[in-house]
Design an enzyme around this catalytic site. Structure first.
Site, PDB file in Angstrom:
ATOM      1  N   ILE A  36     -11.044 -12.204   0.662  1.00 31.28           N
ATOM      2  CA  ILE A  36     -10.469 -12.025   2.002  1.00 31.28           C
ATOM      3  C   ILE A  36     -10.046 -10.567   2.153  1.00 31.28           C
ATOM      4  O   ILE A  36      -9.287 -10.054   1.333  1.00 31.28           O
ATOM      5  CB  ILE A  36      -9.216 -12.913   2.198  1.00 31.28           C
ATOM      6  CG1 ILE A  36      -9.487 -14.371   1.801  1.00 31.28           C
ATOM      7  CG2 ILE A  36      -8.687 -12.793   3.623  1.00 31.28           C
ATOM      8  CD1 ILE A  36     -10.361 -15.146   2.740  1.00 31.28           C
ATOM      9  N   HIS A  83       2.218   2.047  -3.395  1.00 34.27           N
ATOM     10  CA  HIS A  83       1.242   2.754  -4.244  1.00 34.27           C
ATOM     11  C   HIS A  83       1.241   4.248  -3.912  1.00 34.27           C
ATOM     12  O   HIS A  83       1.192   5.095  -4.789  1.00 34.27           O
ATOM     13  CB  HIS A  83      -0.180   2.217  -4.014  1.00 34.27           C
ATOM     14  CG  HIS A  83      -0.387   0.824  -4.498  1.00 34.27           C
ATOM     15  ND1 HIS A  83      -0.339   0.491  -5.831  1.00 34.27           N
ATOM     16  CD2 HIS A  83      -0.659  -0.334  -3.839  1.00 34.27           C
ATOM     17  CE1 HIS A  83      -0.569  -0.806  -5.967  1.00 34.27           C
ATOM     18  NE2 HIS A  83      -0.756  -1.334  -4.775  1.00 34.27           N
ATOM     19  N   ILE A 124       3.349 -11.486   1.964  1.00 36.05           N
ATOM     20  CA  ILE A 124       2.149 -12.214   2.410  1.00 36.05           C
ATOM     21  C   ILE A 124       2.156 -13.638   1.850  1.00 36.05           C
ATOM     22  O   ILE A 124       1.886 -14.607   2.564  1.00 36.05           O
ATOM     23  CB  ILE A 124       0.856 -11.468   2.004  1.00 36.05           C
ATOM     24  CG1 ILE A 124       0.843 -10.064   2.615  1.00 36.05           C
ATOM     25  CG2 ILE A 124      -0.382 -12.248   2.460  1.00 36.05           C
ATOM     26  CD1 ILE A 124      -0.337  -9.196   2.189  1.00 36.05           C
ATOM     27  N   THR A 141       0.836  -1.205   0.000  1.00 35.80           N
ATOM     28  CA  THR A 141       0.000   0.000   0.000  1.00 35.80           C
ATOM     29  C   THR A 141       0.874   1.259   0.000  1.00 35.80           C
ATOM     30  O   THR A 141       0.592   2.227  -0.712  1.00 35.80           O
ATOM     31  CB  THR A 141      -0.897   0.005   1.260  1.00 35.80           C
ATOM     32  OG1 THR A 141      -1.565  -1.244   1.328  1.00 35.80           O
ATOM     33  CG2 THR A 141      -1.903   1.128   1.228  1.00 35.80           C
ATOM     34  N   GLU A 162       2.306  -0.333   9.137  1.00 36.27           N
ATOM     35  CA  GLU A 162       2.814  -1.524   9.834  1.00 36.27           C
ATOM     36  C   GLU A 162       3.776  -1.048  10.913  1.00 36.27           C
ATOM     37  O   GLU A 162       4.688  -0.283  10.624  1.00 36.27           O
ATOM     38  CB  GLU A 162       3.554  -2.433   8.844  1.00 36.27           C
ATOM     39  CG  GLU A 162       2.625  -3.034   7.818  1.00 36.27           C
ATOM     40  CD  GLU A 162       3.348  -3.920   6.818  1.00 36.27           C
ATOM     41  OE1 GLU A 162       4.563  -4.148   6.967  1.00 36.27           O
ATOM     42  OE2 GLU A 162       2.689  -4.372   5.881  1.00 36.27           O
TER      43      GLU A 162
HETATM   44 ZN   LIG Z   1       0.355  -3.438   5.196  1.00 32.55          ZN
END
Ligand SMILES: [Zn+2]
Ligand SMILES: [Zn+2]
Length: 344
Positions: free
Chosen positions: A289, A43, A177, A40, A66
């Site tokens: 999700i 971006h 991830i 994110t 985070e």
């Molecule tokens: Zn994140």
């Protein structure tokens, strides 16, 4: 305090001195010890179409979400937290009164605000956090590791969306991830984990986290054939989409067995065509999700971390000071790193 701002509607960032945030009654003030760069943030840094649409109105503001840090001040109504607690942030700030919030689905709150997207974030020396979004960490876990819990949470939510023990699994997209998902499938006793990506470095991480089969789509001529032959010609039991591309989605569906489970976490840049008839006739169970279940996912992630079932340390490839954060972004743009941690 020093903080990283998005001030201009163009690529880049600005490091500026600013006031330490004043907390409200239901907030805690956290001294950020480690914060990490997420997709994110990439971006937002690059100021692509998504960022322009989603964040255009918010600038100037501090981004980043985070985090792991220490509570240095508590508001009047912040039950369960005390000064000195180590915390990370659940980034979905839910309203608490909409239909979703009241029916156990806070992670898809209708009025959700996202930390570091809709509010000032964690690329700073201090951040004000609603106490309900502060997740207490085990003090044995170092801050630079605990900051990577948010992507781990995404992976936990996706992997445990259905049965995983004894299953063959395809995972598309080996970002942080995806790599966490490989480790979780391994820990949970998946029979065979097939990791798919087009970058060598990322696939190395997948291997290291326990992938049984590596498929490099930049080299492999017939990806479908490879996956089918690895799954007895039947297709995988489970398909996890973490790449966010139409090619990955369609290949995942094509190589999923009849009655299989598809859990989709990837964010796709634009709408695309899908062969729905295949999904219908194969009786595929398809689910989207979003975020992490609040807070079931966090409890699961915490036990997996504390028991050493997953080792997030291996995911962190670089550490930079806050003032050098731009080097962190460059590292990721050049695809030379996996998780980049910033220590203010
Ligand atoms: Zn994140
Ligand atoms: Zn809500």
């Amino acid at each position: 305090m020093k903080a990283v701002w998005k001030t201009q509607p163009e690529e880049g960032l600005e490091i500026r001195e600013t006031q330490v945030p004043k907390i409200k009654e239901d907030q805690v003030l956290v001294k950020v010890k480690a914060t990490s760069i997420c997709g994110t943030d990439m971006h937002i840094y690059k100021w692509d179409e998504w960022a322009q649409k989603r964040i255009g109105k918010n600038i100037p503001y501090i981004f980043g979400h985070e985090m792991s840090g220490e509570i240095v001040e508590v508001g009047k109504n912040t039950n369960g937290l005390v000064m000195g607690d180590h915390v990370s942030a659940e980034t979905h700030i839910s309203c608490g009164y909409c239909f979703q919030c009241r029916t156990g689905n806070e992670h898809i709150c209708e009025n959700v605000k996202i930390l570091g997207v809709d509010t000032n974030g964690t690329f700073a020396e201090y951040v004000a956090l609603p106490y309900r979004n502060a997740w207490k960490n085990d003090k044995k876990i170092p801050h630079w590791v605990a900051t990577a819990q948010e992507p781990l949470g995404n992976a936990v939510h996706t992997v445990f969306d259905g049965e995983i023990a004894g299953k063959t699994v395809t995972i598309f997209g080996m970002g942080p991830i995806g790599v966490c998902a490989v480790g979780l499938c391994k820990a949970a006793g998946a029979a065979k984990i097939i990791a798919i990506d087009r970058h060598e470095l990322r696939l190395k991480f997948a291997k290291d986290f326990g992938a049984d089969v590596i498929v490099d789509t930049s080299k492999e001529k017939d990806v479908k054939k490879t996956i089918m032959s690895e799954t007895d010609g039947r297709g995988a039991d489970v398909f996890l989409e973490m790449a966010g591309t139409s090619e990955a989605f369609n290949m995942g569906i094509q190589t999923l067995r009849a009655g299989g489970r598809a859990s989709i976490l990837g964010v796709f840049p634009k709408p695309f065509e899908v062969d729905m008839t295949q999904i219908v006739f194969k009786g595929i169970k398809l689910s989207g999700i979003n975020g992490r279940k609040m807070f079931d996912t966090w409890y699961t992630a915490k036990s997996l971390l504390s028991s050493g079932k997953i080792d997030l340390k291996k995911l962190v490839t670089h550490k930079f000071k806050l003032t050098d954060i731009e080097k962190g972004f460059e590292t990721l743009i050049k695809r030379e790193g996996m998780k980049v941690v910033i220590e203010p």
